[in-house]
Enzyme design. Sequence first.
Site, short mmCIF file in Angstrom:
data_model
loop_
_atom_site.label_atom_id
_atom_site.label_comp_id
_atom_site.label_asym_id
_atom_site.label_seq_id
_atom_site.Cartn_x
_atom_site.Cartn_y
_atom_site.Cartn_z
N LYS A 57 0.85 -1.31 -0.07
CA LYS A 57 0.00 -0.05 0.10
C LYS A 57 0.98 1.16 0.22
O LYS A 57 0.51 2.25 -0.87
CB LYS A 57 -0.88 -0.11 1.03
N ARG B 235 2.87 5.93 -3.01
CA ARG B 235 4.00 7.04 -3.64
C ARG B 235 4.03 6.69 -5.20
O ARG B 235 4.59 7.80 -5.72
CB ARG B 235 5.03 6.36 -2.85
N GLY C 76 -4.77 8.01 5.75
CA GLY C 76 -3.86 8.76 6.39
C GLY C 76 -2.86 9.03 5.40
O GLY C 76 -2.01 10.30 5.43
N ARG D 155 -8.07 11.96 13.09
CA ARG D 155 -6.65 11.85 13.19
C ARG D 155 -5.84 13.07 12.99
O ARG D 155 -6.12 14.03 12.35
CB ARG D 155 -6.18 10.62 11.91
N SER E 238 7.24 8.96 12.35
CA SER E 238 6.06 8.71 11.48
C SER E 238 6.40 8.94 9.98
O SER E 238 7.18 9.78 9.68
CB SER E 238 5.05 9.62 11.83
N GLN F 230 4.50 8.98 7.57
CA GLN F 230 3.82 9.84 6.82
C GLN F 230 4.24 11.35 7.13
O GLN F 230 4.28 12.17 6.07
CB GLN F 230 2.39 9.65 7.24
N ASP G 17 1.97 -1.57 11.85
CA ASP G 17 0.68 -1.92 11.37
C ASP G 17 0.45 -3.16 11.61
O ASP G 17 -0.56 -3.91 11.45
CB ASP G 17 0.56 -1.64 9.87
N LYS H 42 -4.43 5.54 14.91
CA LYS H 42 -4.43 4.95 13.49
C LYS H 42 -5.93 4.81 13.23
O LYS H 42 -6.72 5.86 13.72
CB LYS H 42 -3.92 3.47 13.75
N ARG I 34 -7.19 -3.33 9.53
CA ARG I 34 -6.31 -4.45 10.22
C ARG I 34 -6.98 -5.02 11.38
O ARG I 34 -6.37 -6.16 11.72
CB ARG I 34 -5.15 -3.72 10.48
C1 S3P Z 1 2.45 4.71 6.47
C2 S3P Z 1 3.08 4.97 7.58
C3 S3P Z 1 2.51 4.60 8.73
C4 S3P Z 1 1.72 3.42 8.84
C5 S3P Z 1 0.68 3.66 7.77
C6 S3P Z 1 1.23 3.49 6.32
C7 S3P Z 1 3.02 5.20 5.20
O1 S3P Z 1 2.13 5.51 9.42
O2 S3P Z 1 1.09 3.49 10.02
O3 S3P Z 1 -0.07 2.48 7.44
O4 S3P Z 1 2.76 4.84 3.83
O5 S3P Z 1 4.00 6.23 5.21
P1 S3P Z 1 2.72 6.70 10.41
O6 S3P Z 1 3.37 7.65 9.56
O7 S3P Z 1 1.48 7.49 11.03
O8 S3P Z 1 3.37 6.04 11.58
#
Ligand code: S3P
Length: 423
Positions: free
Chosen positions: A19, A24, A91, A119, A163, A165, A310, A337, A383
Site C-alpha cells: 500500500k 507513492r 492517512g 486523526r 512517522s 507519513q 501496522d 491509527k 487491520r
Molecule cells: C505509512 C506510515 C505509517 C503506517 C501507515 C502507512 C506510510 O503511518 O502506519 O499504515 O505509508 O507512510 P505513520 O506515519 O502514522 O506511522
Amino acid sequence: MEIRASKGLQGQITPASDKSISHRSVMMGAIAKGVTLVDNFLMGEDCLSTIDCFRKMGTEISISGDQVKVRGNGLHGLKKPQELLYTGNSGTTTRLLCGLLAPQRFQSVLDGDASIRKRPMNRVIEPLIKMGAKISGINGGYTPITIEGTQLHGIEYPLPVASAQLKSALILAGLYADGKTLITEPKPSRNHTELMINGFGGKVSTQENRILVEPTEELYSCDLTVPGDISSAAFFMVAALIVPNSEILIKNVGLNETRTGILDVLQAMGGQIEVTMYGNTIEPAGDILVKSSSLHGTEIGGSLIPRLIDELPVLAVAAAFAEGTTMIKDAEELKVKESNRIEAMAAELTKAGVSVTTTEDGMIIRGGCPIHGAEFESYQDHRIAMSMAVLALAAEGSSRIKDPQCIQISYPGFFETLKSVQR
Ligand code: S3P
C-alpha cells in the site's frame, strides 16, 4: 463474515501489493516528467483515493488490470483542483498531500471520512508552517485542511514522532523549497519515499537518523513493480503459525528492512519462518515459508515499533496463542491509527477469552489460555477486521466479523485468499 476453526492452512499465496509503495508511485509519477508504468499496483480503496485526488489535479492516470499508467506533467505540472480533494480513509494520502500541496501555485482543500477527521494533522501542519506554508486545519489541526500554495524554505526539523507519513510530507515539501531540508528521526521509519525519489532522479540522502532533502528542478518518470505488502502477508504468517497442521509459502513479499520487524519478533517468539530473498533490488523482496509453531511470549518496544507498527494488531493475536506474557510498549501511536488499536484489540481479544491489560503505550497479553470464537467488531478498521479473522481460525467454535467490508482498504481478496489455503 462467519469464520470457523480451521483444521490446517496449506498452500501458496501472493499477498496484496504494498500500500505504501503504491501510493507513492502515483504521487511521484504525477510530479515527474514522462509516463510512469506501475505494475502490481494495489487496487485497494486507499490507493484509489490517491489516484482520484491526482486526477482532480489534472494528472492523466489509466488503470488496466493491476497496471497503472501515470502521465506526469513535471514538478510544477499539477493543476488547481476544481473541487475538494477527498482522501477517504487514507492517512497516507492526506498527510503526504499536505506536504506536496503546500508548495503548489494554487489553493486546495483536503478532507476524508469520519476516521480521517479524527486523526491528528498538526504533526504535519506545524512543520510545514515553519517552512512558510499557508496551511490550516479545523479545531486545532484536523481535516478539512485548507492550503494556499506558496514558496517554501528549507528547515532543520527533528520529528517529534517516528512517522513515515510525517517524514514523507516534509520530504515532498522539501523538493520544492528554496534551500535544503534536514529531518532527524527519533527511530527509523519506512523509507519508501526516500528510495523512490532517488529512483526518479531526486536527491535525498540518509545518514543514520538524518535525512537531507535537496530541492530539485525536475523528477523523471521511472517504471516500477510493487512488491507484496509485508503488512498484508503478516495475517497469513500469524495464521499459519497458530493454526495446527499449517504450512504456507508467501510469495513476493516486500522485505525492506524498515518494515521487517514482524519477522524478527515472530522468530523470537519461536515461529518457524524461512525467508528467501530474491536478490538486490531497490525495494528488496522474497518468499516467506511459515509453519505451525509453539510460540512463547516476548517484549516488543523501542526501535522495533516503527518497523512493525501496522502489524501490532495481528501480533497481539499471535501473543494470545503464545505461552506466557507478551508486553507491547512504546506504541502510543496505535491510538491514532484508523481506530484506537490498543482499545480495539484489547476489547476484541477479551471477548475471545484472552487476558489483556492496556497500558499508556501498549498492552500486556497473557497468552496460552483457551480462546473461543465470538462476534467481533471491526471498528471500520481493516487491520482489526483481518486480525480477528486470523484469531477466529485458531479459536474454538465459530466467529463472526462484523462490517468486514473495510478490508477493501488494503486487502481486496483477503477472504478468497484465505479460502484458497483452507484444508
Ligand atoms: C505509512 C506510515 C505509517 C503506517 C501507515 C502507512 C506510510 O503511518 O502506519 O499504515 O505509508 O507512510 P505513520 O506515519 O502514522 O506511522
